[in-house]
Enzyme design. Structure first.
Site, PDB file in Angstrom:
ATOM      1  N   SER A 127       0.827  -1.205   0.000  1.00  0.00           N
ATOM      2  CA  SER A 127       0.000   0.000   0.000  1.00  0.00           C
ATOM      3  C   SER A 127       0.856   1.247   0.000  1.00  0.00           C
ATOM      4  O   SER A 127       1.910   1.311   0.656  1.00  0.00           O
ATOM      5  CB  SER A 127      -0.906   0.022   1.237  1.00  0.00           C
ATOM      6  N   GLU A 129       0.229   3.661   1.599  1.00  0.00           N
ATOM      7  CA  GLU A 129       0.188   4.188   2.972  1.00  0.00           C
ATOM      8  C   GLU A 129       1.538   4.042   3.674  1.00  0.00           C
ATOM      9  O   GLU A 129       1.784   4.720   4.671  1.00  0.00           O
ATOM     10  CB  GLU A 129      -0.888   3.464   3.778  1.00  0.00           C
ATOM     11  N   TYR A 151      -2.440   0.561   9.919  1.00  0.00           N
ATOM     12  CA  TYR A 151      -2.519  -0.135   8.638  1.00  0.00           C
ATOM     13  C   TYR A 151      -1.221   0.047   7.851  1.00  0.00           C
ATOM     14  O   TYR A 151      -0.649  -0.910   7.326  1.00  0.00           O
ATOM     15  CB  TYR A 151      -3.699   0.402   7.836  1.00  0.00           C
TER      16      TYR A 151
END
Length: 324
Positions: A127, A129, A151
Protein backbone atom coordinates in the site's frame (compact mmCIF):
# COMPACT_ATOMS: atom_id res chain seq x y z
CA UNK A 1 -2.99 -28.77 -21.67
CA UNK A 2 -2.92 -28.63 -17.88
CA UNK A 3 -4.04 -25.27 -16.52
CA UNK A 4 -1.80 -23.24 -14.25
CA UNK A 5 -3.09 -23.14 -10.69
CA UNK A 6 -3.34 -19.76 -8.97
CA UNK A 7 -4.22 -19.36 -5.30
CA UNK A 8 -5.98 -16.08 -4.48
CA UNK A 9 -6.22 -15.28 -0.78
CA UNK A 10 -8.99 -12.77 -0.19
CA UNK A 11 -10.78 -13.73 -3.40
CA UNK A 12 -14.15 -12.31 -2.32
CA UNK A 13 -12.88 -8.78 -1.80
CA UNK A 14 -12.63 -6.04 -4.41
CA UNK A 15 -9.17 -6.87 -5.73
CA UNK A 16 -9.55 -10.61 -5.24
CA UNK A 17 -12.72 -10.79 -7.33
CA UNK A 18 -11.29 -8.73 -10.19
CA UNK A 19 -8.04 -10.69 -10.10
CA UNK A 20 -9.90 -14.00 -10.20
CA UNK A 21 -11.83 -12.79 -13.23
CA UNK A 22 -8.58 -11.73 -14.92
CA UNK A 23 -6.88 -15.07 -14.20
CA UNK A 24 -9.82 -17.09 -15.46
CA UNK A 25 -9.60 -15.20 -18.74
CA UNK A 26 -5.93 -16.21 -18.82
CA UNK A 27 -7.08 -19.84 -18.51
CA UNK A 28 -5.86 -20.40 -14.95
CA UNK A 29 -7.51 -22.77 -12.53
CA UNK A 30 -8.32 -20.36 -9.70
CA UNK A 31 -8.53 -21.43 -6.08
CA UNK A 32 -9.93 -18.85 -3.71
CA UNK A 33 -9.83 -18.92 0.06
CA UNK A 34 -11.77 -17.48 2.94
CA UNK A 35 -11.97 -18.32 6.62
CA UNK A 36 -15.21 -20.24 5.96
CA UNK A 37 -15.68 -21.04 2.28
CA UNK A 38 -19.26 -22.20 2.83
CA UNK A 39 -20.49 -19.16 4.76
CA UNK A 40 -18.50 -16.43 3.02
CA UNK A 41 -20.09 -13.56 1.13
CA UNK A 42 -19.46 -14.19 -2.56
CA UNK A 43 -21.49 -11.22 -3.83
CA UNK A 44 -18.60 -9.75 -5.83
CA UNK A 45 -17.88 -13.07 -7.51
CA UNK A 46 -21.57 -13.51 -8.33
CA UNK A 47 -21.77 -9.99 -9.76
CA UNK A 48 -18.92 -10.90 -12.10
CA UNK A 49 -20.59 -14.20 -12.96
CA UNK A 50 -17.58 -16.29 -11.93
CA UNK A 51 -18.56 -17.79 -8.55
CA UNK A 52 -19.09 -21.24 -10.09
CA UNK A 53 -15.71 -21.11 -11.85
CA UNK A 54 -13.63 -20.83 -8.69
CA UNK A 55 -12.62 -23.61 -6.35
CA UNK A 56 -13.29 -22.28 -2.88
CA UNK A 57 -11.32 -23.51 0.13
CA UNK A 58 -11.50 -22.61 3.81
CA UNK A 59 -8.25 -21.27 5.21
CA UNK A 60 -7.18 -19.41 8.33
CA UNK A 61 -3.93 -17.71 7.39
CA UNK A 62 -2.58 -17.77 10.93
CA UNK A 63 -3.09 -21.55 11.10
CA UNK A 64 0.33 -22.43 9.72
CA UNK A 65 -0.36 -26.17 9.38
CA UNK A 66 -3.43 -25.63 7.21
CA UNK A 67 -1.52 -23.19 4.98
CA UNK A 68 1.22 -25.76 4.39
CA UNK A 69 -1.32 -28.50 3.71
CA UNK A 70 -3.19 -26.39 1.15
CA UNK A 71 0.01 -25.52 -0.70
CA UNK A 72 1.13 -29.15 -0.77
CA UNK A 73 -2.23 -30.50 -1.92
CA UNK A 74 -3.02 -27.91 -4.61
CA UNK A 75 0.52 -27.00 -5.74
CA UNK A 76 -0.22 -23.50 -7.07
CA UNK A 77 2.35 -21.88 -9.32
CA UNK A 78 1.25 -18.40 -8.23
CA UNK A 79 -0.02 -17.20 -4.86
CA UNK A 80 -1.66 -13.79 -4.49
CA UNK A 81 -2.01 -12.52 -0.93
CA UNK A 82 -4.86 -10.00 -1.00
CA UNK A 83 -6.45 -11.00 2.31
CA UNK A 84 -6.44 -9.06 5.56
CA UNK A 85 -7.94 -5.96 7.07
CA UNK A 86 -8.07 -3.30 4.32
CA UNK A 87 -9.39 -0.14 6.01
CA UNK A 88 -6.97 2.54 7.19
CA UNK A 89 -9.65 4.10 9.40
CA UNK A 90 -10.61 0.79 10.99
CA UNK A 91 -6.98 0.03 11.77
CA UNK A 92 -7.01 2.76 14.43
CA UNK A 93 -9.79 0.86 16.21
CA UNK A 94 -8.34 -2.60 15.56
CA UNK A 95 -4.54 -2.21 15.40
CA UNK A 96 -3.64 -5.69 16.64
CA UNK A 97 -6.06 -7.48 14.32
CA UNK A 98 -4.79 -5.34 11.46
CA UNK A 99 -1.16 -6.21 12.14
CA UNK A 100 -1.90 -9.91 12.47
CA UNK A 101 -4.06 -10.12 9.36
CA UNK A 102 -1.62 -8.11 7.22
CA UNK A 103 1.91 -8.67 8.47
CA UNK A 104 1.88 -11.94 10.41
CA UNK A 105 -0.22 -13.59 7.71
CA UNK A 106 2.36 -12.55 5.09
CA UNK A 107 5.16 -14.04 7.17
CA UNK A 108 3.14 -17.23 7.62
CA UNK A 109 2.65 -17.60 3.86
CA UNK A 110 6.30 -16.91 3.05
CA UNK A 111 7.50 -19.45 5.60
CA UNK A 112 4.98 -22.02 4.36
CA UNK A 113 6.18 -21.56 0.78
CA UNK A 114 9.79 -21.91 1.93
CA UNK A 115 8.99 -25.07 3.88
CA UNK A 116 7.16 -26.78 1.01
CA UNK A 117 9.98 -25.88 -1.37
CA UNK A 118 7.51 -25.59 -4.25
CA UNK A 119 8.35 -23.33 -7.25
CA UNK A 120 5.71 -20.77 -6.22
CA UNK A 121 5.71 -17.14 -7.28
CA UNK A 122 4.30 -14.95 -4.53
CA UNK A 123 2.54 -11.59 -4.72
CA UNK A 124 1.89 -9.49 -1.63
CA UNK A 125 -0.57 -6.60 -1.64
CA UNK A 126 1.29 -3.54 -0.41
CA UNK A 127 0.00 0.00 0.00
CA UNK A 128 1.05 3.57 -0.69
CA UNK A 129 0.19 4.19 2.97
CA UNK A 130 3.71 2.99 3.83
CA UNK A 131 5.17 6.27 2.54
CA UNK A 132 3.10 8.59 4.70
CA UNK A 133 3.08 12.17 3.44
CA UNK A 134 4.93 12.39 0.13
CA UNK A 135 4.83 16.22 0.19
CA UNK A 136 6.08 17.62 -3.13
CA UNK A 137 8.01 14.53 -4.26
CA UNK A 138 6.01 11.58 -5.66
CA UNK A 139 6.94 8.28 -4.02
CA UNK A 140 8.74 5.61 -6.01
CA UNK A 141 10.28 2.25 -5.15
CA UNK A 142 13.29 3.93 -3.51
CA UNK A 143 11.35 6.37 -1.31
CA UNK A 144 11.61 6.04 2.46
CA UNK A 145 8.75 4.67 4.54
CA UNK A 146 7.04 6.81 7.15
CA UNK A 147 3.58 5.32 7.76
CA UNK A 148 1.02 7.27 9.76
CA UNK A 149 -1.51 4.56 10.66
CA UNK A 150 -1.53 1.04 12.11
CA UNK A 151 -2.52 -0.14 8.64
CA UNK A 152 0.50 1.57 7.06
CA UNK A 153 2.79 0.12 9.73
CA UNK A 154 1.46 -3.39 9.09
CA UNK A 155 1.94 -3.01 5.34
CA UNK A 156 5.49 -1.73 5.86
CA UNK A 157 6.29 -4.75 8.02
CA UNK A 158 4.85 -7.12 5.40
CA UNK A 159 6.90 -5.40 2.70
CA UNK A 160 10.15 -6.06 4.54
CA UNK A 161 9.17 -9.67 5.20
CA UNK A 162 8.77 -10.19 1.45
CA UNK A 163 12.03 -8.40 0.68
CA UNK A 164 13.91 -10.50 3.23
CA UNK A 165 12.60 -13.85 1.98
CA UNK A 166 13.38 -12.83 -1.59
CA UNK A 167 16.95 -12.01 -0.66
CA UNK A 168 17.64 -14.72 1.93
CA UNK A 169 15.88 -17.66 0.28
CA UNK A 170 15.91 -16.59 -3.38
CA UNK A 171 12.12 -16.73 -3.52
CA UNK A 172 10.19 -15.16 -6.38
CA UNK A 173 8.29 -12.80 -4.07
CA UNK A 174 7.11 -9.31 -4.94
CA UNK A 175 5.13 -6.52 -3.32
CA UNK A 176 2.83 -4.30 -5.32
CA UNK A 177 2.77 -0.93 -3.56
CA UNK A 178 -0.68 0.07 -4.71
CA UNK A 179 -2.05 3.53 -4.19
CA UNK A 180 -5.80 4.05 -3.82
CA UNK A 181 -7.83 2.12 -6.36
CA UNK A 182 -11.61 2.08 -6.44
CA UNK A 183 -14.59 0.30 -7.99
CA UNK A 184 -18.25 -0.41 -7.27
CA UNK A 185 -17.03 -3.30 -5.10
CA UNK A 186 -15.63 -0.94 -2.48
CA UNK A 187 -17.43 -1.44 0.87
CA UNK A 188 -19.59 1.46 2.02
CA UNK A 189 -17.22 2.35 4.87
CA UNK A 190 -14.65 3.64 2.37
CA UNK A 191 -14.93 7.39 1.85
CA UNK A 192 -15.06 7.16 -1.96
CA UNK A 193 -18.08 4.87 -1.90
CA UNK A 194 -19.66 6.97 0.84
CA UNK A 195 -19.34 10.07 -1.36
CA UNK A 196 -20.67 8.40 -4.51
CA UNK A 197 -23.72 6.94 -2.80
CA UNK A 198 -24.23 10.11 -0.76
CA UNK A 199 -24.35 12.25 -3.89
CA UNK A 200 -26.68 9.76 -5.55
CA UNK A 201 -29.05 9.76 -2.57
CA UNK A 202 -29.09 13.57 -2.35
CA UNK A 203 -29.96 13.80 -6.03
CA UNK A 204 -32.68 11.17 -5.83
CA UNK A 205 -34.39 12.33 -2.66
CA UNK A 206 -33.62 16.05 -2.69
CA UNK A 207 -32.77 15.89 0.98
CA UNK A 208 -30.20 14.59 3.43
CA UNK A 209 -26.68 15.63 4.43
CA UNK A 210 -23.35 13.93 3.81
CA UNK A 211 -20.99 14.15 6.78
CA UNK A 212 -17.26 13.93 6.11
CA UNK A 213 -13.97 14.66 7.84
CA UNK A 214 -10.91 16.43 6.43
CA UNK A 215 -11.42 17.47 2.81
CA UNK A 216 -7.89 18.82 2.31
CA UNK A 217 -6.25 15.42 1.98
CA UNK A 218 -5.06 14.46 -1.50
CA UNK A 219 -4.75 11.00 -3.01
CA UNK A 220 -3.96 9.17 -6.24
CA UNK A 221 -7.18 7.32 -7.17
CA UNK A 222 -7.22 4.64 -9.86
CA UNK A 223 -9.50 1.93 -11.22
CA UNK A 224 -9.17 -1.41 -9.41
CA UNK A 225 -9.80 -3.74 -12.41
CA UNK A 226 -6.72 -2.23 -14.10
CA UNK A 227 -4.50 -2.72 -11.06
CA UNK A 228 -4.96 -6.49 -10.90
CA UNK A 229 -3.31 -6.80 -14.29
CA UNK A 230 -0.20 -5.21 -12.79
CA UNK A 231 -0.21 -7.84 -10.03
CA UNK A 232 -0.17 -10.62 -12.59
CA UNK A 233 2.52 -8.93 -14.67
CA UNK A 234 4.83 -8.79 -11.65
CA UNK A 235 4.78 -12.56 -11.32
CA UNK A 236 5.60 -13.04 -15.00
CA UNK A 237 9.02 -11.38 -14.62
CA UNK A 238 12.09 -13.59 -14.55
CA UNK A 239 13.36 -11.69 -11.51
CA UNK A 240 11.05 -10.67 -8.68
CA UNK A 241 10.84 -6.95 -7.97
CA UNK A 242 8.62 -4.50 -6.11
CA UNK A 243 6.56 -1.90 -7.94
CA UNK A 244 4.61 1.25 -7.19
CA UNK A 245 1.23 1.02 -8.94
CA UNK A 246 -0.72 4.25 -9.38
CA UNK A 247 -2.03 6.70 -11.96
CA UNK A 248 0.55 9.39 -11.23
CA UNK A 249 -2.22 11.97 -10.76
CA UNK A 250 -3.17 13.28 -7.32
CA UNK A 251 -6.30 15.28 -6.44
CA UNK A 252 -7.80 16.49 -3.17
CA UNK A 253 -10.77 14.85 -1.54
CA UNK A 254 -12.64 18.11 -2.07
CA UNK A 255 -12.04 17.77 -5.80
CA UNK A 256 -13.26 14.17 -5.70
CA UNK A 257 -16.45 15.35 -3.97
CA UNK A 258 -16.93 18.17 -6.46
CA UNK A 259 -16.65 15.79 -9.43
CA UNK A 260 -19.04 13.30 -7.82
CA UNK A 261 -21.76 15.84 -7.06
CA UNK A 262 -21.31 17.45 -10.47
CA UNK A 263 -22.43 14.14 -11.96
CA UNK A 264 -25.88 15.09 -10.67
CA UNK A 265 -25.62 18.84 -11.37
CA UNK A 266 -25.33 19.50 -7.63
CA UNK A 267 -23.09 21.92 -5.75
CA UNK A 268 -21.48 19.78 -3.08
CA UNK A 269 -21.28 22.70 -0.66
CA UNK A 270 -25.07 22.60 -0.37
CA UNK A 271 -25.05 18.97 0.76
CA UNK A 272 -21.84 18.28 2.73
CA UNK A 273 -21.15 18.96 6.40
CA UNK A 274 -17.75 18.66 8.06
CA UNK A 275 -17.71 16.52 11.19
CA UNK A 276 -14.47 16.14 13.20
CA UNK A 277 -15.46 12.65 14.36
CA UNK A 278 -14.75 11.38 10.84
CA UNK A 279 -11.15 12.61 10.98
CA UNK A 280 -8.40 10.13 11.86
CA UNK A 281 -5.93 10.57 14.75
CA UNK A 282 -3.15 10.88 12.18
CA UNK A 283 -3.59 11.04 8.44
CA UNK A 284 -1.66 11.49 5.24
CA UNK A 285 -2.24 14.98 3.92
CA UNK A 286 -0.74 14.44 0.48
CA UNK A 287 -0.08 11.09 -1.20
CA UNK A 288 1.44 11.10 -4.68
CA UNK A 289 3.14 8.39 -6.68
CA UNK A 290 5.67 7.88 -9.45
CA UNK A 291 4.65 4.67 -11.31
CA UNK A 292 7.21 4.98 -14.12
CA UNK A 293 9.06 1.79 -13.19
CA UNK A 294 5.86 -0.21 -13.78
CA UNK A 295 5.39 1.49 -17.14
CA UNK A 296 8.98 0.72 -18.11
CA UNK A 297 9.38 -2.88 -16.89
CA UNK A 298 5.81 -4.18 -16.77
CA UNK A 299 4.47 -2.30 -19.77
CA UNK A 300 1.64 -1.23 -17.47
CA UNK A 301 0.09 2.21 -17.28
CA UNK A 302 -3.22 3.34 -15.81
CA UNK A 303 -5.72 4.16 -18.54
CA UNK A 304 -8.46 5.55 -16.28
CA UNK A 305 -8.02 8.50 -13.93
CA UNK A 306 -10.16 9.93 -11.17
CA UNK A 307 -12.78 11.49 -13.45
CA UNK A 308 -13.43 8.20 -15.25
CA UNK A 309 -13.34 6.25 -11.98
CA UNK A 310 -16.02 8.48 -10.45
CA UNK A 311 -18.15 8.24 -13.60
CA UNK A 312 -18.05 4.43 -13.56
CA UNK A 313 -18.78 4.24 -9.83
CA UNK A 314 -21.69 6.67 -10.24
CA UNK A 315 -23.22 4.60 -13.03
CA UNK A 316 -22.98 1.51 -10.85
CA UNK A 317 -24.60 3.33 -7.92
CA UNK A 318 -27.50 4.46 -10.11
CA UNK A 319 -28.23 0.84 -10.95
CA UNK A 320 -28.94 0.17 -7.28
CA UNK A 321 -32.50 1.17 -6.49
CA UNK A 322 -31.79 2.12 -2.89
CA UNK A 323 -28.60 4.02 -3.82
CA UNK A 324 -27.45 3.52 -0.26
Amino acid sequence: MTKKVALVLGVTGQDGAYLAEFLLKKNYHVIGTSRDAHANNTTNLKNLGIHHDIQMESLALLDFRSVVELLRSEKPVEVYHLAGQTSVGLSFDQPIETFESVSISTLSLLEAIRLTDLPIRFYSAGSGEVFGDTLDKPANEESRFKPRSPYGIAKASAFWCVANYREAYKMHASTGILFNHESPFRPGRFVTQKIIHGACKCARTGKGRLKLGNLDIARDWGWAPEYVEAMWKMLQLDEAQDFVIATGKTVTLEKFIDIAFSQFDLNWKDWVDLDPKFSRPTDIKFGSADPRKAERLLDWKARLHVEQVIDLMTKAALEQTDCR
